[in-house]
Design a protein around this motif. Structure first.
Motif, PDB file in Angstrom:
ATOM      1  N   PHE A   1      -4.107  17.247  -1.649  1.00  0.00           N
ATOM      2  CA  PHE A   1      -5.561  17.141  -1.669  1.00  0.00           C
ATOM      3  C   PHE A   1      -6.053  16.476  -0.389  1.00  0.00           C
ATOM      4  CE2 PHE A   1      -4.899  17.977  -6.121  1.00  0.00           C
ATOM      5  CZ  PHE A   1      -6.017  18.703  -6.470  1.00  0.00           C
ATOM      6  N   CYS A   2      -7.196  16.953   0.079  1.00  0.00           N
ATOM      7  CA  CYS A   2      -7.829  16.433   1.297  1.00  0.00           C
ATOM      8  C   CYS A   2      -9.325  16.277   1.032  1.00  0.00           C
ATOM      9  CB  CYS A   2      -7.628  17.406   2.463  1.00  0.00           C
ATOM     10  SG  CYS A   2      -5.919  17.760   2.884  1.00  0.00           S
ATOM     11  N   PHE A   3     -10.038  15.794   2.033  1.00  0.00           N
ATOM     12  CA  PHE A   3     -11.497  15.741   1.983  1.00  0.00           C
ATOM     13  C   PHE A   3     -12.054  16.670   3.052  1.00  0.00           C
ATOM     14  CE2 PHE A   3     -10.628  11.182   0.625  1.00  0.00           C
ATOM     15  CZ  PHE A   3     -10.780  11.471  -0.729  1.00  0.00           C
ATOM     16  N   ALA A   4     -13.083  17.424   2.717  1.00  0.00           N
ATOM     17  CA  ALA A   4     -13.756  18.288   3.686  1.00  0.00           C
ATOM     18  C   ALA A   4     -15.182  17.802   3.881  1.00  0.00           C
ATOM     19  CB  ALA A   4     -13.755  19.736   3.208  1.00  0.00           C
TER      20      ALA A   4
ATOM     21  N   VAL B   1     -14.903  20.474   8.191  1.00  0.00           N
ATOM     22  CA  VAL B   1     -13.660  19.922   8.730  1.00  0.00           C
ATOM     23  C   VAL B   1     -12.847  19.372   7.561  1.00  0.00           C
ATOM     24  CG1 VAL B   1     -12.637  18.254  10.305  1.00  0.00           C
ATOM     25  CG2 VAL B   1     -14.858  19.280  10.853  1.00  0.00           C
ATOM     26  N   THR B   2     -11.621  19.876   7.403  1.00  0.00           N
ATOM     27  CA  THR B   2     -10.735  19.397   6.340  1.00  0.00           C
ATOM     28  C   THR B   2      -9.828  18.309   6.916  1.00  0.00           C
ATOM     29  OG1 THR B   2     -10.789  21.528   5.206  1.00  0.00           O
ATOM     30  CG2 THR B   2      -8.962  20.050   4.681  1.00  0.00           C
ATOM     31  N   ILE B   3      -9.881  17.120   6.304  1.00  0.00           N
ATOM     32  CA  ILE B   3      -9.198  15.951   6.865  1.00  0.00           C
ATOM     33  C   ILE B   3      -8.177  15.414   5.857  1.00  0.00           C
ATOM     34  CG2 ILE B   3      -9.529  13.654   7.869  1.00  0.00           C
ATOM     35  CD1 ILE B   3     -12.457  14.438   8.392  1.00  0.00           C
ATOM     36  N   PRO B   4      -6.928  15.213   6.276  1.00  0.00           N
ATOM     37  CA  PRO B   4      -5.924  14.603   5.384  1.00  0.00           C
ATOM     38  C   PRO B   4      -6.380  13.216   4.946  1.00  0.00           C
ATOM     39  CG  PRO B   4      -4.884  15.528   7.346  1.00  0.00           C
ATOM     40  CD  PRO B   4      -6.367  15.562   7.592  1.00  0.00           C
ATOM     41  N   CYS B   5      -5.949  12.819   3.744  1.00  0.00           N
ATOM     42  CA  CYS B   5      -6.378  11.519   3.226  1.00  0.00           C
ATOM     43  C   CYS B   5      -5.207  10.817   2.550  1.00  0.00           C
ATOM     44  CB  CYS B   5      -7.539  11.693   2.248  1.00  0.00           C
ATOM     45  SG  CYS B   5      -7.085  12.559   0.731  1.00  0.00           S
ATOM     46  N   ASP B   6      -5.457   9.586   2.087  1.00  0.00           N
ATOM     47  CA  ASP B   6      -4.399   8.790   1.474  1.00  0.00           C
ATOM     48  C   ASP B   6      -4.334   8.963  -0.039  1.00  0.00           C
ATOM     49  OD1 ASP B   6      -6.724   7.485   0.836  1.00  0.00           O
ATOM     50  OD2 ASP B   6      -6.146   5.527   1.656  1.00  0.00           O
ATOM     51  N   LEU B   7      -4.992   9.993  -0.578  1.00  0.00           N
ATOM     52  CA  LEU B   7      -4.841  10.318  -1.992  1.00  0.00           C
ATOM     53  C   LEU B   7      -3.434  10.873  -2.221  1.00  0.00           C
ATOM     54  CD1 LEU B   7      -8.130  12.119  -3.141  1.00  0.00           C
ATOM     55  CD2 LEU B   7      -7.229   9.949  -3.986  1.00  0.00           C
ATOM     56  N   ASP B   8      -2.683  10.238  -3.080  1.00  0.00           N
ATOM     57  CA  ASP B   8      -1.300  10.650  -3.310  1.00  0.00           C
ATOM     58  C   ASP B   8      -1.240  11.612  -4.504  1.00  0.00           C
ATOM     59  OD1 ASP B   8       1.402  10.828  -2.935  1.00  0.00           O
ATOM     60  OD2 ASP B   8       1.865   8.994  -4.053  1.00  0.00           O
ATOM     61  N   PHE B   9      -1.917  12.736  -4.353  1.00  0.00           N
ATOM     62  CA  PHE B   9      -1.948  13.734  -5.417  1.00  0.00           C
ATOM     63  C   PHE B   9      -1.655  15.106  -4.822  1.00  0.00           C
ATOM     64  CE2 PHE B   9      -4.559  10.344  -7.094  1.00  0.00           C
ATOM     65  CZ  PHE B   9      -4.303  10.343  -8.467  1.00  0.00           C
TER      66      PHE B   9
ATOM     67  N   LEU C   1     -18.048  11.241   9.377  1.00  0.00           N
ATOM     68  CA  LEU C   1     -16.589  11.125   9.277  1.00  0.00           C
ATOM     69  C   LEU C   1     -15.848  12.300   9.912  1.00  0.00           C
ATOM     70  CD1 LEU C   1     -16.356   9.945   5.540  1.00  0.00           C
ATOM     71  CD2 LEU C   1     -16.146   8.506   7.589  1.00  0.00           C
ATOM     72  N   ALA C   2     -16.583  13.263  10.438  1.00  0.00           N
ATOM     73  CA  ALA C   2     -15.969  14.516  10.886  1.00  0.00           C
ATOM     74  C   ALA C   2     -14.958  14.342  12.012  1.00  0.00           C
ATOM     75  CB  ALA C   2     -17.053  15.497  11.312  1.00  0.00           C
ATOM     76  N   SER C   3     -15.099  13.293  12.818  1.00  0.00           N
ATOM     77  CA  SER C   3     -14.200  13.114  13.960  1.00  0.00           C
ATOM     78  C   SER C   3     -12.907  12.381  13.594  1.00  0.00           C
ATOM     79  CB  SER C   3     -14.917  12.346  15.080  1.00  0.00           C
ATOM     80  OG  SER C   3     -15.316  11.063  14.619  1.00  0.00           O
ATOM     81  N   ASN C   4     -12.814  11.919  12.345  1.00  0.00           N
ATOM     82  CA  ASN C   4     -11.609  11.195  11.925  1.00  0.00           C
ATOM     83  C   ASN C   4     -10.414  12.134  11.804  1.00  0.00           C
ATOM     84  OD1 ASN C   4     -13.813   9.423  11.361  1.00  0.00           O
ATOM     85  ND2 ASN C   4     -12.499   8.265   9.987  1.00  0.00           N
ATOM     86  N   LYS C   5      -9.243  11.660  12.225  1.00  0.00           N
ATOM     87  CA  LYS C   5      -8.009  12.449  12.084  1.00  0.00           C
ATOM     88  C   LYS C   5      -7.462  12.355  10.672  1.00  0.00           C
ATOM     89  CE  LYS C   5      -8.009  13.736  16.349  1.00  0.00           C
ATOM     90  NZ  LYS C   5      -8.338  15.147  16.699  1.00  0.00           N
ATOM     91  N   THR C   6      -7.631  11.194  10.048  1.00  0.00           N
ATOM     92  CA  THR C   6      -7.260  10.982   8.652  1.00  0.00           C
ATOM     93  C   THR C   6      -8.360  10.153   8.002  1.00  0.00           C
ATOM     94  OG1 THR C   6      -6.030   8.953   9.130  1.00  0.00           O
ATOM     95  CG2 THR C   6      -4.777  11.037   9.158  1.00  0.00           C
ATOM     96  N   LEU C   7      -8.363  10.162   6.671  1.00  0.00           N
ATOM     97  CA  LEU C   7      -9.368   9.393   5.942  1.00  0.00           C
ATOM     98  C   LEU C   7      -8.699   8.548   4.867  1.00  0.00           C
ATOM     99  CD1 LEU C   7     -12.272  11.970   5.382  1.00  0.00           C
ATOM    100  CD2 LEU C   7     -12.315   9.951   6.855  1.00  0.00           C
ATOM    101  N   SER C   8      -9.187   7.337   4.735  1.00  0.00           N
ATOM    102  CA  SER C   8      -8.846   6.496   3.599  1.00  0.00           C
ATOM    103  C   SER C   8      -9.910   6.727   2.529  1.00  0.00           C
ATOM    104  CB  SER C   8      -8.819   5.033   4.007  1.00  0.00           C
ATOM    105  OG  SER C   8      -8.839   4.201   2.861  1.00  0.00           O
ATOM    106  N   VAL C   9      -9.534   6.528   1.286  1.00  0.00           N
ATOM    107  CA  VAL C   9     -10.517   6.657   0.214  1.00  0.00           C
ATOM    108  C   VAL C   9     -11.691   5.718   0.456  1.00  0.00           C
ATOM    109  CG1 VAL C   9     -10.912   6.298  -2.259  1.00  0.00           C
ATOM    110  CG2 VAL C   9      -8.826   7.443  -1.482  1.00  0.00           C
TER     111      VAL C   9
END
Length: 300
Positions: free
Chosen positions: A170-173, A259-267, A180-188
């Motif tokens: 799962f990611c955030f778009a 923009v689809t960004i990887p996140c720290d959701l562990d799902f 937040l669009a310029s972030n390489k990764t996202l924290s919740v």
């Protein structure tokens, strides 16, 4: 008649001979001739020709409701005849759409297809429309033998099975104009103060687990429940409204303005071949070939 039906469907959807011609890669004159032949065959006018395009008559509107079914039944009848004539050749029908592309299966099959010349792949397109998708999934085994995609809801247990090929994260778009669009990764925690669209068109333990995790541990995120299946309209609405979308890494290129960004959701959620509860013998044989291929890959 097959060609005329297909042409009529395109004309009805486009409202124009020229637009239909572009989709069909033929000339507008050829489209007009096909429609004239169809109306002559049926015996009633189906179209109203104007300087601004083409409209359906009342008879045309009625005929349009059945045209897709006519074409589908015709194509299935032709497929059955061809399969009977070919005897030992097996045609495997694979559904494909923008959100459920069949490339994963084709890439697998292309590695070993030379070993199984008796199997042929037929690609069958379907639309990503949340209102028709439940019926589409219920027809697996009728209109196509497989759909390749994520297993998004346990509601499907009564209609189909999954041969898992892997898992999606799962990611955030977010919209390209989002802060937040310029972030390489996202924290919740980066989503605090944001509205997050959580799509759940059925009973999904994974998606419900994500929702409960966020509600319990991160109340500063406003959850927007979307009680439907993922479709293109969901992506469009999130881009237009600036709402963050809970999405999958496999859908990173679905919408050019998101923009689809990887996140720290562990799902994660499983994906693979969705097939009917009671597959045909041909489909069972095909499944066994894929399973054997998986087994060999795991042992090396």
């Amino acid at each position: 008649m097959n060609e005329q039906l297909n042409t009529f469907i395109q004309v009805a959807e486009s409202g124009s001979f020229s637009k239909a011609a572009e989709k069909l890669f033929v000339s507008p004159t050829a489209v007009m001739k096909q429609m004239n032949l169809l109306e002559k065959h049926i015996g009633v006018p189906l179209l109203i020709r104007t300087n601004h395009g083409v409209e359906l008559t009342e008879a045309g509107k009625s005929f349009n409701k059945d045209a897709s079914l006519f074409l589908q039944h015709f194509q299935e009848a032709v497929l059955r005849i061809r399969q009977g004539a070919l005897g030992s050749q097996h045609v495997i029908r694979v559904g494909t759409s923008i959100l459920n592309p069949c490339k994963v299966l084709l890439d697998l099959w292309n590695e070993i297809s030379d070993q199984y010349p008796e199997f042929k792949i037929k690609i069958v397109h379907f639309e990503d429309d949340a209102y028709t998708l439940p019926a589409t999934y219920r027809t697996i085994g009728k209109h196509f033998d497989f759909i390749v995609g994520p297993y998004l809801t346990e509601d499907w247990e009564d209609n189909l099975r999954l041969l898992q090929l892997g898992s999606y994260r799962f990611c955030f778009a977010v919209s390209r104009n989002h802060r937040l669009a310029s972030n390489k990764t996202l924290s919740v925690k980066d989503l605090y103060g944001e509205k997050l669209a959580v799509v759940n068109g059925g009973k999904s333990a994974v998606i419900e687990g994500i929702r409960n995790f966020l509600t319990r541990n991160h109340p500063n995120i406003r959850i927007k429940d979307v009680p439907r299946l993922y479709d293109l309209d969901v992506f469009n609405r999130c881009e237009e409204s600036g709402v963050v979308l809970l999405t999958l890494d496999a859908w990173a290129d679905i919408h050019p303005s998101l923009v689809t960004i990887p996140c720290d959701l562990d799902f994660t959620i499983p994906y693979g071949l969705l097939y009917p509860l009671h597959p045909s013998e041909d489909v069972n044989q095909f499944l066994e070939i894929i399973k054997e291929m998986q087994s060999k890959a795991q042992s090396t």
